[in-house]
Design a protein around this motif. Structure first.
Motif, PDB file in Angstrom:
ATOM      1  N   UNK A 322       0.958  -1.230  -0.107  1.00  0.00           N
ATOM      2  CA  UNK A 322      -0.043  -0.107   0.126  1.00  0.00           C
ATOM      3  C   UNK A 322       0.870   1.280   0.046  1.00  0.00           C
ATOM      4  N   UNK A 323       1.096   2.069  -1.169  1.00  0.00           N
ATOM      5  CA  UNK A 323       1.775   2.875  -1.397  1.00  0.00           C
ATOM      6  C   UNK A 323       1.570   4.306  -0.876  1.00  0.00           C
ATOM      7  N   UNK A 324       0.132   4.513  -0.806  1.00  0.00           N
ATOM      8  CA  UNK A 324      -0.252   5.857  -0.393  1.00  0.00           C
ATOM      9  C   UNK A 324      -1.117   5.855   0.814  1.00  0.00           C
ATOM     10  N   UNK A 325      -2.008   5.061   0.894  1.00  0.00           N
ATOM     11  CA  UNK A 325      -2.845   5.145   2.093  1.00  0.00           C
ATOM     12  C   UNK A 325      -3.289   3.639   2.481  1.00  0.00           C
ATOM     13  N   UNK A 326      -3.317   3.609   3.750  1.00  0.00           N
ATOM     14  CA  UNK A 326      -3.628   2.278   4.491  1.00  0.00           C
ATOM     15  C   UNK A 326      -4.334   2.446   5.567  1.00  0.00           C
ATOM     16  N   UNK A 327      -5.690   1.982   5.421  1.00  0.00           N
ATOM     17  CA  UNK A 327      -6.482   2.359   6.864  1.00  0.00           C
ATOM     18  C   UNK A 327      -6.882   0.873   7.447  1.00  0.00           C
ATOM     19  N   UNK A 328      -6.639   0.783   8.728  1.00  0.00           N
ATOM     20  CA  UNK A 328      -7.102  -0.636   9.391  1.00  0.00           C
ATOM     21  C   UNK A 328      -7.707  -0.100  10.635  1.00  0.00           C
ATOM     22  N   UNK A 329      -8.399   1.130  10.772  1.00  0.00           N
ATOM     23  CA  UNK A 329      -9.164   1.409  11.942  1.00  0.00           C
ATOM     24  C   UNK A 329     -10.476   0.492  12.229  1.00  0.00           C
ATOM     25  N   UNK A 330     -10.552   0.344  13.697  1.00  0.00           N
ATOM     26  CA  UNK A 330     -11.395  -0.424  14.047  1.00  0.00           C
ATOM     27  C   UNK A 330     -11.499  -2.044  13.896  1.00  0.00           C
ATOM     28  N   UNK A 331     -10.408  -2.353  14.232  1.00  0.00           N
ATOM     29  CA  UNK A 331     -10.359  -3.783  13.852  1.00  0.00           C
ATOM     30  C   UNK A 331      -9.805  -4.289  15.622  1.00  0.00           C
ATOM     31  N   UNK A 332      -9.389  -5.438  15.654  1.00  0.00           N
ATOM     32  CA  UNK A 332      -8.652  -6.018  16.976  1.00  0.00           C
ATOM     33  C   UNK A 332      -7.181  -6.186  16.927  1.00  0.00           C
TER      34      UNK A 332
END
Length: 690
Positions: A322-332
């Motif tokens: 993922x070269x620009x944006x990585x979103x992993x919010x709201x996991x465990x």
């Protein structure tokens, strides 16, 4: 004798002939007449759109463009022109059929519920773009113009309407369509198989509808030209394998997020080499582990895996794919702050790991591992320790969210220096320190949220470095310092922040008078602002004195909360000037006097509280004041009338005696008191994006 004409002479003669035909008005007479009829129709019965139209040359009118060589209307851009208070509009398609060379027709947000005489659109043989976004179309029959009706159409936007049922079959007659946008309707069932006949389709958006069929039943392989496919926010069911996209070699943008009933297969398969995605969103898909094919997607610029059930840490290879944006919010997810493999620099510009269970210290060398970061969101985790100085070396950083952790210490100087590009700083519910930082000097800052920390000290001495600038923090829109232990008076230098839209100093230990300079903050006066809500919250402090008359000049305020202080005096009728006010709370003070009837002119008030003061007299009930219950007024022994149970005394004058004696009017004192101004702000959390 041979007569010859030069090019210039020929052009002159041609222009004269053209003038004779068109009247030299710059546009065709019949097209000008059609535009005026459209104006009358869109304004019916009493709208005011296109009041700027004047002169004979309709090519110069707002929203109209003409072909330079033919002077015929080629483009119409009528955006949100019909008055929202008027009923739905059913324009006559005959009027638009007058524009034989029309190529672009954009009519979004005009309350169109359908066309009368829709078959007349057959005449628009050159129409390429039709935008009907944000209207009120419900019935598919209003979209059926017949086979071959619009032979040049390649762009159709019907998003944000009220379309119900299945996708209209007649849309499939437009076989040359390249972009079809249907998001934000009430379409349900399965995706119409006829869409697979639209082989020229490149962009298809069916998001935020109610489709509930199994995805694999649609023959996606029949759309060889598709490069963007958006299916998010639906109710697709059953098992789903990415192999259904295996033959779509041009597919680069795929969004199937927030389909909670889909069961995604995550194991790798032989097909994954056939597509090279650039943008992939799998948010809200109940993923418990990462799809293995992601490891082969080396062209990804944006990857969204938010709001799933992922556990463990983030694999280092994901930081590179993922070269620009990585979103992993709201996991465990858990573990220390994610790193790249061997600490090789990542190209990420946006990283969101908020609302997880990461722990430990923040990265000491974050400027080396993520040197390109513009946006970092790591709120609501378990990070502890201080904010490393390396955060101040993130030269491009514009937005930093670290709220809801267990951090302590001061904000790094480099992060708040004049060299910083930081615009948004969120450190609420977090820091454990002795005092507010005194070195905030960044000129680009727009939002500071330091609420619900343990900052102590005198507010007048805080942010002192910024006072060397004129004005202080010139770009600041939001300042939130609520829920700390700040003392002293509210400093007058706050009034230098002329663009301030939200100021929240509630739940501190501030004392003294409310500054009389808030009318210097122009954004609270002139209605030109960025946010949808403008507010001032000084509640739950130890403020004394009266409410400054300058407060009555803040006409753009939506929220005013001065409750739980020690304010005294009467409420000025001038508060009725705050015409945009939606929430007023001045409860739990020492205010006295009558409630001024002028306050009933505040027609946007949704909440109102003057309880626990020393107010008296009759409660006004006109307009919004007829909607407030007794809780808005209790604790004022002198108030009477609805909605309180305490009735006001009614005085009846004795009739004149028949013998002509002088009239005696036994006038008793009546509590004819008027509704004083009160401001109820229901602890509005002015915090956006955590």
């Amino acid at each position: 004798m041979e007569i010859t004409f030069g090019n210039s002479t020929f052009l002159l003669i041609f222009s004269l002939l053209l003038c004779m035909c068109s009247g030299c008005h710059g546009c065709m007479d019949e097209e000008r007449d059609a535009l005026l009829q459209i104006k009358d129709s869109i304004n019916s019965p009493e709208g005011t759109a296109f009041s700027s139209w004047y002169g004979e040359d309709c090519c110069q009118w707002e929203g109209v463009q003409c072909n330079a060589s033919t002077t015929r209307v080629s483009s119409i851009f009528f955006y949100y022109r019909r008055d929202s208070l008027l009923e739905n509009w059913y324009p006559n398609a005959t009027l638009f059929a007058q524009f034989k060379d029309l190529e672009i027709l954009h009519l979004p947000g005009n309350q169109i519920a359908g066309f009368t005489s829709p078959d007349e659109l057959h005449s628009l043989k050159r129409l390429q773009q039709l935008n009907l976004h944000g209207n009120s179309i419900e019935r598919a029959s209003h979209l059926c113009w017949g086979k071959g009706a619009l032979p040049s159409l390649y762009y159709l936007d019907l998003s944000g309407n009220n379309l119900q049922g299945f996708i209209p079959e007649c849309l499939c007659d437009s076989l040359l369509l390249k972009r079809l946008i249907l998001f934000g309707n009430y379409l349900h069932g399965k995706i119409s198989p006829c869409l697979s006949n639209m082989t020229a389709l490149q962009y298809l958006d069916l998001s935020n509808n109610q489709f509930s069929d199994s995805l694999p039943t649609f023959p996606f392989h029949n759309l060889p030209s598709i490069y963007t496919l958006i299916l998010s926010g639906n109710k697709f069911r059953g098992k789903f394998s990415f192999s259904i996209f295996a033959n779509l070699s041009r597919l680069s943008h795929l969004d199937i997020s927030y389909n909670p009933y889909l069961e995604l297969e995550t194991e790798s398969q032989n097909w994954f080499q056939s597509i090279k995605l650039i943008d992939l969103s799998l948010a809200g898909c109940n993923l418990r582990k990462l799809p293995r094919f992601l490891s082969s997607q080396n062209n990804l610029k944006s990857l969204d895996l938010s709001d799933n059930l992922l556990e463990g840490n983030i694999p280092s290879w994901l930081m590179h794919n993922a070269t620009l944006q990585l979103r992993v919010r709201g996991n465990n997810l858990s573990g220390p702050f994610p790193k790249t493999f061997a600490n090789i620099s990542s190209r990420l510009t946006s990283l969101d790991i908020s609302y997880n269970s990461f722990y430990g210290p923040l990265l000491e060398d974050i400027h080396l591992i993520f040197p390109e970061l513009l946006y970092l969101r790591a709120s609501d985790n378990g990070f502890n320790g201080g904010i490393p100085p390396s955060f101040g070396r993130l030269k491009r950083l514009q937005s930093l969210h670290l709220s809801g952790n267990k951090l302590h210490g001061e904000i790094p100087f480099l992060l708040t220096s004049n060299m910083s590009r930081l615009q948004y700083l969120y450190l609420g519910d977090n820091l454990r320190g002795d005092a507010l930082p005194r070195n905030l000097s960044f000129s680009n800052l727009r939002v500071i949220n330091l609420g619900n920390n343990d900052f102590t000290g005198n507010l007048s001495d805080s942010l002192s470095w910024s006072l060397l600038q004129s004005p202080a923090l010139p770009q600041l829109r939001v300042l939130i310092l609520r829920g700390n232990h700040l003392e002293g008076q509210i400093p007058h230098w706050l009034c230098q922040m002329r663009h301030l839209e939200i100021l929240d100093l509630s739940r501190n230990n501030l004392s003294g008078h409310i500054p009389d300079c808030f009318d210097n903050i122009t954004s609270w006066i002139d209605f030109s602002h960025d946010l949808n809500m403008l507010g001032l919250d000084l509640s739950s402090n130890k403020l004394t004195g009266s409410i400054p008359v300058q407060i009555t000049q803040l006409k753009a305020l939506n929220v005013l909360n001065l409750s739980h202080n020690k304010l005294f005096g009467e409420l000025s009728p001038e508060l009725a000037k705050l015409t945009d006010l939606e929430s007023l709370d001045v409860s739990h003070n020492k205010l006295f006097g009558e409630l001024c009837p002028e306050l009933t002119n505040l027609i946007f008030l949704a909440v109102f509280n003057v309880s626990f003061n020393n107010l008296s007299g009759t409660i006004p009930v006109a307009n919004q004041f007829g909607t407030f219950d007794a809780s808005s007024y209790i604790g004022n022994p002198g108030l009477c009338g609805n909605p309180l149970s305490r009735k006001c005394e009614v005085v009846v004058e004795k009739p004149p005696k028949s013998d002509g004696n002088v009239l005696l009017s036994n006038m008793a004192t009546t509590n004819n008191l008027l509704f004083p101004c009160i401001l109820f702000l229901p602890v509005v959390n002015f915090i956006w994006g955590v």
